[in-house]
Design a protein around this motif. Structure first.
Motif, PDB file in Angstrom:
ATOM      1  N   VAL A  81      48.579  -3.339  94.629  1.00  0.00           N
ATOM      2  CA  VAL A  81      47.357  -4.133  94.455  1.00  0.00           C
ATOM      3  C   VAL A  81      46.306  -3.685  95.474  1.00  0.00           C
ATOM      4  O   VAL A  81      45.135  -3.475  95.141  1.00  0.00           O
ATOM      5  CB  VAL A  81      47.663  -5.645  94.593  1.00  0.00           C
ATOM      6  N   GLU A  82      46.730  -3.489  96.730  1.00  0.00           N
ATOM      7  CA  GLU A  82      45.776  -3.062  97.766  1.00  0.00           C
ATOM      8  C   GLU A  82      45.158  -1.703  97.423  1.00  0.00           C
ATOM      9  O   GLU A  82      43.977  -1.457  97.683  1.00  0.00           O
ATOM     10  CB  GLU A  82      46.477  -2.991  99.124  1.00  0.00           C
TER      11      GLU A  82
ATOM     12  N   GLU B   2      44.641  -0.622  94.465  1.00  0.00           N
ATOM     13  CA  GLU B   2      43.920  -0.803  93.189  1.00  0.00           C
ATOM     14  C   GLU B   2      44.457   0.098  92.092  1.00  0.00           C
ATOM     15  O   GLU B   2      43.714   0.598  91.233  1.00  0.00           O
ATOM     16  CB  GLU B   2      42.413  -0.584  93.390  1.00  0.00           C
TER      17      GLU B   2
ATOM     18  N   GLU C  42      43.985  -1.543  88.525  1.00  0.00           N
ATOM     19  CA  GLU C  42      42.595  -1.509  88.078  1.00  0.00           C
ATOM     20  C   GLU C  42      42.232  -0.127  87.548  1.00  0.00           C
ATOM     21  O   GLU C  42      41.614   0.031  86.501  1.00  0.00           O
ATOM     22  CB  GLU C  42      41.632  -1.816  89.237  1.00  0.00           C
ATOM     23  N   THR C  43      42.643   0.903  88.307  1.00  0.00           N
ATOM     24  CA  THR C  43      42.268   2.272  87.957  1.00  0.00           C
ATOM     25  C   THR C  43      42.831   2.674  86.603  1.00  0.00           C
ATOM     26  O   THR C  43      42.211   3.423  85.854  1.00  0.00           O
ATOM     27  CB  THR C  43      42.828   3.236  89.026  1.00  0.00           C
TER      28      THR C  43
ATOM     29  N   LYS D 270      45.469  -6.845  86.503  1.00  0.00           N
ATOM     30  CA  LYS D 270      44.237  -6.105  86.228  1.00  0.00           C
ATOM     31  C   LYS D 270      43.054  -7.015  86.531  1.00  0.00           C
ATOM     32  O   LYS D 270      42.949  -8.109  85.949  1.00  0.00           O
ATOM     33  CB  LYS D 270      44.221  -5.697  84.756  1.00  0.00           C
ATOM     34  N   ARG D 271      42.204  -6.589  87.449  1.00  0.00           N
ATOM     35  CA  ARG D 271      41.054  -7.423  87.826  1.00  0.00           C
ATOM     36  C   ARG D 271      40.227  -7.792  86.594  1.00  0.00           C
ATOM     37  O   ARG D 271      40.031  -6.957  85.712  1.00  0.00           O
ATOM     38  CB  ARG D 271      40.169  -6.667  88.816  1.00  0.00           C
TER      39      ARG D 271
ATOM     40  N   GLY E 283      45.621 -10.933  91.713  1.00  0.00           N
ATOM     41  CA  GLY E 283      45.410 -10.011  92.826  1.00  0.00           C
ATOM     42  C   GLY E 283      45.002 -10.715  94.112  1.00  0.00           C
ATOM     43  O   GLY E 283      45.413 -10.328  95.200  1.00  0.00           O
TER      44      GLY E 283
ATOM     45  N   ARG F  12      46.985 -10.188  97.551  1.00  0.00           N
ATOM     46  CA  ARG F  12      46.321  -9.667  98.761  1.00  0.00           C
ATOM     47  C   ARG F  12      46.563 -10.605  99.953  1.00  0.00           C
ATOM     48  O   ARG F  12      46.742 -10.166 101.085  1.00  0.00           O
ATOM     49  CB  ARG F  12      44.818  -9.523  98.542  1.00  0.00           C
TER      50      ARG F  12
END
Ligand SMILES: C[S@@+](CC[C@H](N)C(=O)[O-])C[C@H]1O[C@@H](n2cnc3c(N)ncnc32)[C@H](O)[C@@H]1O
Length: 337
Positions: A23-24, A26, A29-30, A83-84, A91, A95
């Motif tokens: 998560v940190e 990302e 997301e990517t 996924k953001r 997330g 975090r």
């Protein structure tokens, strides 16, 4: 429990840290909705390619990614929660868990000393910490739908004025005001948190119905009188004595017939069950001056001593892992002030 369960328990930090680091970094997301090779993911995140492939294989082994012909993609679960932008995005909470890593690393020391291993400041001193903390609360409550489930468990027909003590991101009052058009809310919270609360309330378009008051409930008086007073995840951050006093202070702010709703990990009389409460108490040992989770009989005693009645416990359904304890003020009793 057998050998495998025990070893899984003892090494649970490995899985936790893999998820937190992903998560940190990302990674989820990517990837978006694409199936990508490790080199492509490493390239877009500026990561070392061999290490990235090891990480992606580990995430696949944990069921958080799918791997086909050397291409990695999100699973249904990771698309829903990791996924953001997804409605269940967790997330923020993950975090926050990652930020607590160093506290858990000092658990041995805390059990020896009985003292917190970081400033017991409710994450108020460092703006980055405040934002991570408050975003975590918002992400967790929204992902599980706590506000809607809590609202269903109470009769809001006669509720016009709500006080949410320690509201954080205002997730509950925002959801309640959106659902009940005759409800107005007051939020009382510490200054650094309240600066963020204000943004959540403004973004929800509810600034005219949600009043924000800055203060510390341990020392400052809370103005107003209310039909419902809500405390979610507050009592576990405080000592027995502070909670006892707070209940008296808050009950004096209730209108006749009004109710206090406490939401928390409420323990049974063994103090070791449900497990989430017993474990969470250790996080409070690490991060607060004298917090822990409390048993239903303790909360009930504070409420009775504050003159409240009709005390009842509602255990909320999984995965909330929380209970409500609700108490009311006698309908005919006038506030002493
Ligand atoms: C664990 S969060 C809970 C947030 C929200 N109620 C929820 O359940 O999602 C605790 C909240 O209480 C606030 N708080 C902690 N100590 C406080 C104090 N002494 N006076 C006022 N607010 C306080 C924090 O700033 C934070 O917003």
């Amino acid at each position: 429990m057998d050998y495998s369960d025990l070893m899984k328990l003892a090494g649970g930090h490995v899985e936790a840290r893999i998820v937190q680091a992903a998560v940190e970094l990302e990674i989820f997301e990517t990837m978006g909705s694409h199936a990508l090779e490790a080199a492509s993911i490493a390239g877009s995140l500026d990561l070392e390619p061999r290490a990235t492939e090891l990480m992606l294989n580990a995430l696949t082994a944990l069921g958080l990614l799918r791997k086909r012909e050397n291409r990695f993609s999100l699973t249904d679960l990771s698309a829903r929660y990791l996924k953001r932008g997804a409605p269940g995005y967790l997330g923020g909470m993950i975090r926050f868990e990652a930020s607590l890593w160093h506290c858990w690393a000092s658990l041995t020391e805390a059990i020896r000393s009985g003292r917190p291993v970081r400033p017991a400041d409710m994450y108020q001193e460092n703006p980055t910490e405040t934002a991570i903390f408050i975003d975590a609360m918002d992400s967790l409550v929204k992902a599980r739908g706590d506000a809607e489930i809590m609202a269903d468990a109470f009769d809001w027909d006669n509720a016009h004025e709500l006080l949410d003590v320690g509201s954080g991101p205002a997730t509950y009052p925002i959801s309640l005001c959106q659902r009940f058009s005759n409800l107005r809310a007051t939020i009382f919270d510490l200054p650094a948190t309240l600066a963020l609360t204000e943004c959540y309330v403004r973004e929800a378009g509810l600034s005219s119905r949600i009043r924000l008051i800055s203060g510390d409930y341990r020392v400052d008086e809370i103005p107003g009188s209310y039909d419902v007073i809500f405390l979610s995840n507050i009592i576990h951050g405080e000592s027995f004595e502070v909670n006892q006093r707070l209940m008296v202070d808050l009950s004096s702010l209730l209108k006749p017939g009004g109710s206090i709703i406490v939401k928390d990990h409420i323990l049974d009389s063994t103090r070791a069950n449900p497990p989430v409460g017993a474990l969470f108490s250790l996080l409070m040992l690490l991060t607060t001056a004298a917090g822990r989770c409390y048993a239903a009989d303790e909360v009930t005693a504070w409420m009775l001593a504050a003159g409240l009645m009709h005390i009842r416990q509602i255990d909320l359904p999984a995965p909330l892992n929380s209970s409500l304890i609700i108490a009311s003020k006698e309908a005919g009793v006038k506030n002493s002030c």
